[in-house]
Write a protein that holds these residues in place. Structure first.
Motif, short mmCIF file in Angstrom:
data_model
loop_
_atom_site.label_atom_id
_atom_site.label_comp_id
_atom_site.label_asym_id
_atom_site.label_seq_id
_atom_site.Cartn_x
_atom_site.Cartn_y
_atom_site.Cartn_z
N GLY A 93 -9.15 0.13 6.92
CA GLY A 93 -9.91 -0.07 8.16
C GLY A 93 -9.26 0.55 9.38
N PHE A 94 -7.93 0.56 9.39
CA PHE A 94 -7.21 1.13 10.53
C PHE A 94 -6.83 2.59 10.31
CE2 PHE A 94 -6.49 -3.41 11.28
CZ PHE A 94 -6.97 -3.48 12.57
N GLY A 95 -7.20 3.15 9.17
CA GLY A 95 -6.98 4.57 8.91
C GLY A 95 -5.57 4.94 8.51
N THR A 96 -4.78 3.99 8.02
CA THR A 96 -3.40 4.30 7.63
C THR A 96 -3.22 4.35 6.11
OG1 THR A 96 -2.73 1.96 7.71
CG2 THR A 96 -2.48 3.25 9.73
N LEU A 97 -4.30 4.24 5.36
CA LEU A 97 -4.23 4.30 3.89
C LEU A 97 -4.65 5.70 3.47
CD1 LEU A 97 -3.73 2.46 1.36
CD2 LEU A 97 -6.21 2.20 1.27
N SER A 98 -3.71 6.45 2.88
CA SER A 98 -4.03 7.80 2.45
C SER A 98 -4.91 7.77 1.20
CB SER A 98 -2.74 8.59 2.16
OG SER A 98 -2.12 8.10 0.98
N GLY A 99 -5.51 8.89 0.90
CA GLY A 99 -6.36 8.98 -0.29
C GLY A 99 -5.59 8.73 -1.57
N MET A 100 -4.36 9.22 -1.64
CA MET A 100 -3.54 9.02 -2.84
C MET A 100 -3.17 7.54 -3.00
SD MET A 100 -2.17 10.11 -5.53
CE MET A 100 -2.04 11.87 -5.52
N GLU A 101 -2.78 6.91 -1.90
CA GLU A 101 -2.46 5.48 -1.96
C GLU A 101 -3.68 4.66 -2.36
OE1 GLU A 101 1.01 4.54 1.28
OE2 GLU A 101 -0.96 5.11 2.07
N ALA A 102 -4.84 5.01 -1.81
CA ALA A 102 -6.07 4.30 -2.15
C ALA A 102 -6.39 4.46 -3.63
CB ALA A 102 -7.23 4.81 -1.30
N THR A 103 -6.23 5.65 -4.16
CA THR A 103 -6.49 5.89 -5.58
C THR A 103 -5.56 5.07 -6.46
OG1 THR A 103 -7.18 8.15 -5.04
CG2 THR A 103 -6.64 7.70 -7.34
N ILE A 104 -4.29 5.05 -6.11
CA ILE A 104 -3.31 4.29 -6.89
C ILE A 104 -3.63 2.79 -6.86
CG2 ILE A 104 -0.88 3.57 -6.99
CD1 ILE A 104 -0.19 6.44 -6.00
N VAL A 105 -3.92 2.26 -5.67
CA VAL A 105 -4.19 0.83 -5.53
C VAL A 105 -5.47 0.45 -6.27
CG1 VAL A 105 -4.76 -1.00 -3.90
CG2 VAL A 105 -2.91 0.57 -3.39
N ILE A 106 -6.52 1.25 -6.12
CA ILE A 106 -7.78 0.95 -6.80
C ILE A 106 -7.60 0.99 -8.31
CG2 ILE A 106 -10.12 1.82 -7.23
CD1 ILE A 106 -10.10 2.71 -4.22
N ALA A 107 -6.91 2.02 -8.81
CA ALA A 107 -6.68 2.12 -10.26
C ALA A 107 -5.83 0.94 -10.74
CB ALA A 107 -5.99 3.44 -10.58
N GLU A 108 -4.79 0.62 -9.99
CA GLU A 108 -3.92 -0.51 -10.37
C GLU A 108 -4.72 -1.81 -10.44
OE1 GLU A 108 -0.32 -3.16 -8.40
OE2 GLU A 108 -1.20 -1.50 -7.27
N LEU A 109 -5.54 -2.06 -9.44
CA LEU A 109 -6.29 -3.30 -9.40
C LEU A 109 -7.31 -3.38 -10.53
CD1 LEU A 109 -6.84 -3.76 -5.57
CD2 LEU A 109 -5.34 -5.09 -7.06
N PHE A 110 -8.00 -2.27 -10.81
CA PHE A 110 -8.95 -2.28 -11.93
C PHE A 110 -8.24 -2.47 -13.27
CE2 PHE A 110 -12.43 -0.16 -9.41
CZ PHE A 110 -13.37 -1.15 -9.63
N ILE A 111 -7.13 -1.78 -13.48
CA ILE A 111 -6.40 -1.88 -14.74
C ILE A 111 -5.85 -3.29 -14.93
CG2 ILE A 111 -4.33 -1.11 -15.98
CD1 ILE A 111 -4.92 1.71 -14.74
#
Length: 149
Positions: A93-111
């Motif tokens: 929301g504040f624009g400090t999450l990079s695309g790579m970090e977002a991908t890693i976190v989303i994948a981690e949470l789904f897995i």
């Protein structure tokens, strides 16, 4: 209030939706597993309370998340599964999450969420048999090994 100044960016919106869905998957799995292990709601509350507290810890550190997103504690909150959904959504929301970090976190949470859901289904199979007493997680895997022989 002038809503015409709002800018809708599809990237952060999609990332936010995926973070919400993956976080929901994780917490659903954890809560189903708790429900399968504990025979009563009173006993489940002893685990549920700290779990909910862990989910809201990032709100106590929101000023640090906003001001210094690269600090160690913010990074730990971003990648630790129980605090990751809220921390990553705040950073997104504040624009400090990079695309790579977002991908890693989303994948981690789904897995992690899917693995916990699989464990919860396994525990629920045996938890419904052991109705009335607390389920032993290790005992369910021993039963599975004995049934395979």
């Amino acid at each position: 209030m002038d809503l015409s100044i709002l800018v809708f960016e599809p990237g952060p919106i999609i990332i936010g939706a995926l973070l919400l869905l993956s976080g929901f998957t994780l917490f659903t799995g954890v809560l189903v597993a708790i429900g399968a292990i504990m025979p009563t709601a009173k006993e489940a509350g002893t685990i549920f309370g700290p779990l909910m507290a862990a989910m809201f810890i990032p709100f106590y550190a929101y000023s640090l998340i906003i001001s210094d997103p690269e600090s160690l504690i913010v990074q730990v909150f971003t990648y630790f599964p129980l605090t990751a959904p809220v921390t990553a959504m705040l950073r997104n929301g504040f624009g400090t999450l990079s695309g790579m970090e977002a991908t890693i976190v989303i994948a981690e949470l789904f897995i992690v969420g899917i693995l916990i859901l699989r464990l919860a289904v396994h525990l629920f199979r045996y938890g419904s048999i052991e109705y009335g007493k607390k389920l032993s997680i290790a005992g369910t895997f021993r039963r599975k090994e004995l049934a395979a022989k």
